[in-house]
Scaffold this motif. Structure first.
Motif, short mmCIF file in Angstrom:
data_model
loop_
_atom_site.label_atom_id
_atom_site.label_comp_id
_atom_site.label_asym_id
_atom_site.label_seq_id
_atom_site.Cartn_x
_atom_site.Cartn_y
_atom_site.Cartn_z
N MET A 274 74.47 45.02 -22.85
CA MET A 274 73.29 45.63 -23.62
C MET A 274 72.18 45.06 -23.28
SD MET A 274 72.88 44.93 -27.77
CE MET A 274 72.29 43.29 -27.24
N LEU A 275 71.94 43.75 -23.02
CA LEU A 275 70.78 43.16 -22.94
C LEU A 275 69.89 43.90 -21.60
CD1 LEU A 275 70.95 39.27 -23.13
CD2 LEU A 275 69.59 40.70 -24.25
N LEU A 276 70.84 44.08 -20.60
CA LEU A 276 70.45 44.77 -19.22
C LEU A 276 69.70 46.26 -19.58
CD1 LEU A 276 73.21 43.85 -16.92
CD2 LEU A 276 70.72 43.00 -16.81
N LEU A 277 70.45 46.87 -20.46
CA LEU A 277 70.12 48.30 -20.57
C LEU A 277 68.85 48.23 -21.67
CD1 LEU A 277 73.19 50.03 -21.72
CD2 LEU A 277 72.19 50.14 -19.83
N ALA A 278 68.76 47.05 -22.55
CA ALA A 278 67.56 46.94 -23.21
C ALA A 278 66.31 46.55 -22.54
CB ALA A 278 68.07 46.11 -24.47
N ALA A 279 66.57 45.81 -21.48
CA ALA A 279 65.52 45.24 -20.81
C ALA A 279 64.79 46.57 -19.93
CB ALA A 279 65.81 44.47 -19.76
N GLY B 101 70.49 56.60 -25.61
CA GLY B 101 71.06 57.39 -24.53
C GLY B 101 71.92 56.73 -23.86
N LEU B 102 71.35 55.49 -23.17
CA LEU B 102 71.97 54.74 -22.17
C LEU B 102 73.35 54.05 -22.95
CD1 LEU B 102 69.36 52.97 -20.23
CD2 LEU B 102 70.69 54.83 -19.69
N MET B 103 73.06 53.53 -24.28
CA MET B 103 74.34 53.11 -25.05
C MET B 103 75.19 54.07 -25.18
SD MET B 103 74.05 49.52 -25.95
CE MET B 103 75.01 49.48 -27.26
N PHE B 104 74.82 55.40 -25.56
CA PHE B 104 75.83 56.40 -25.73
C PHE B 104 76.54 56.79 -24.60
CE2 PHE B 104 76.90 60.98 -25.74
CZ PHE B 104 77.53 61.08 -27.02
#
Length: 470
Positions: free
Chosen positions: A411-416, A133-136
């Protein structure tokens, strides 16, 4: 409700994740509002470059003769062109089909596999859905167009996944994926130190390790040999790397150093009243360039001399570029409105996530200093993976920054956040009311500061005729 909670805690099979991503983008991309006429700039250039392989009547890799872009990106667009040829679909529709496939590979397979390797556990369905959802929210329209950013990042992540596998076929695959990422986006050559560190951490001793290294080289050679032949045939250069510039011209990265000093930020524009580009000036940097011969850096040495003479100003410019690269104002590479609906909400959400991601990173660093167990975690695959993903971001900070240049960092921040943050536990550990109030005041100050920095950059928006040219 308990059954749903249990289902979200369990990891989904890769096939389910792929189907979910394809379904999401298959529903969204045709309704995203873009038309065939919006398919221009780099996306159209990549689409047209794919014709070079067949321009002599049959298929030939040596038909490709572009000195700036690697052969693999345009080659991977050919299936979409074939699909459009047989169905009569527009190139935008073909690009959307290709984009949905890359989204599924990145979000359905590559990122979950990398997270599982780094953390030692499979990504729970609920957390994967949060990450999706965040990547979207922030990057959804990048899958509308045939650009290099998402394919190259996907291949780099797959290379990091393959480098941790022990079977010989994964060594070959790692070489293929890594060389492919570098060919599509040459800046990812900066990922080599992290990738090699990860590879040799897991290499078996003795002859088996040497053989595995040889297989890695073989995999890379399979992808880079065609580029070497193209460079020899058309440009008389013995290099397997993309030249990133025509012979006898200034290197692209050197041009970028000049542009990055004169401008704070750049975005391609489909906005009718601001055609072609959104370019934000750096008045202080332009004054510096006015003192340079011909208003530009003539060599890398000239830039390094300038940076050494003005370390504070250069460092502050890099920090400003870092913020501007993470300041996502549009979830698209080609905005059609300067202030689209929901932009304020998107920005505030992004600033909140940037603050939270920074908080989590600092907390992890502090724990690593205090705990021997945590230090062991950081000595695992975390450090080389971070190096591989962040060195390219560091290398682009001096350049004319675009948000897509810092895609690996964002992307790293969102994944973390999606994989490590536990809101209830985190809120409880803040302590009593006084500490919670202090945190809310600090968070409000962070959001206000980010907003003001962003608005200050926006005040330097210049006409598109001032966009960098050379």
């Amino acid at each position: 409700m308990s059954q749903l909670s249990t289902a979200l805690r369990a990891p989904w099979p890769a096939g389910w994740r792929v189907v979910a991503v394809v379904a999401l983008y298959a529903l969204y991309l045709p309704l995203s509002g873009y038309a065939v006429g919006d398919f221009g700039f780099d996306a159209a250039e990549y689409w047209e470059l794919s014709l070079k392989f067949t321009q002599q009547g049959g298929f030939s890799l040596l038909g490709y003769d572009d000195p700036v872009r690697g052969y693999l990106g345009p080659l991977l667009i050919l299936p979409a062109r074939v699909l459009c040829h047989f169905t009569g679909w527009s190139m935008l529709a073909g690009a959307q089909v290709l984009g949905a496939a890359w989204a599924a590979l990145l979000m359905g397979i590559a990122i979950p596999a990398l997270v599982a390797q780094v953390t030692g556990r499979a990504l729970a369905a609920g957390r994967w859905l949060a990450l999706l959802g965040l990547m979207f929210v922030f990057w959804r329209d990048y899958f509308n167009f045939t650009l290099s950013d998402m394919p190259a990042l996907t291949l780099l992540v797959l290379a990091l996944v393959a480098l941790r596998r022990s079977q010989w076929m994964w060594a070959v695959a790692a070489g293929v994926f890594l060389a492919a990422a570098i060919n599509i986006r040459p800046i990812y050559i900066a990922s080599l130190p992290g990738c090699l560190w990860l590879f040799f951490r897991n290499a078996p001793p003795g002859r088996r390790g040497i053989a595995r290294a040889g297989l890695l080289v073989v995999g890379a050679a399979l992808l880079l040999l065609p580029q070497w032949r193209i460079n020899r045939h058309h440009f008389q250069r013995n290099t397997p790397l993309v030249m990133a510039g025509a012979p006898q011209t200034r290197p692209l990265y050197l041009k970028q150093l000049t542009w990055g000093t004169a401008f704070q930020r750049y975005e391609t524009s489909l906005i009718p009243e601001i055609p072609r580009s959104l370019v934000y000036a750096d008045p202080a940097g332009q004054l510096v360039l006015a003192r340079q011969p011909a208003g530009r850096f003539a060599s890398y040495g000239a830039y390094l001399k300038f940076a050494a003479l003005h370390p504070v100003a250069t460092g502050m410019r890099y920090l400003r570029h870092l913020f501007n690269g993470l300041d996502i104002r549009f979830p698209t590479p080609y905005p059609r409105h300067l202030h689209p609906p929901g932009q304020e909400t998107l920005r505030l959400l992004n600033y909140a996530l940037l603050g939270l991601g920074t908080w989590l990173a600092l907390a992890a660093w502090w724990r690593s200093r205090q705990s021997q167990q945590a230090r062991g975690v950081w000595r695992a695959p975390v450090a080389p993976v971070l190096l591989a993903l962040l060195l390219p971001c560091l290398l682009v900070l001096p350049t004319l920054i675009e948000c897509r240049f810092l895609l690996p960092l964002h992307m790293l921040l969102l994944a973390a956040i999606a994989t490590c943050w536990h809101p209830r536990t985190w809120w409880r550990k803040l302590g009593g009311p006084a500490r919670r109030v202090a945190f809310l005041v600090l968070a409000t100050g962070w959001l206000w500061g980010c907003w003001q920095l962003s608005e200050d950059t926006a005040r330097h928006l210049r006409p598109s005729r001032e966009a960098p040219q050379e």
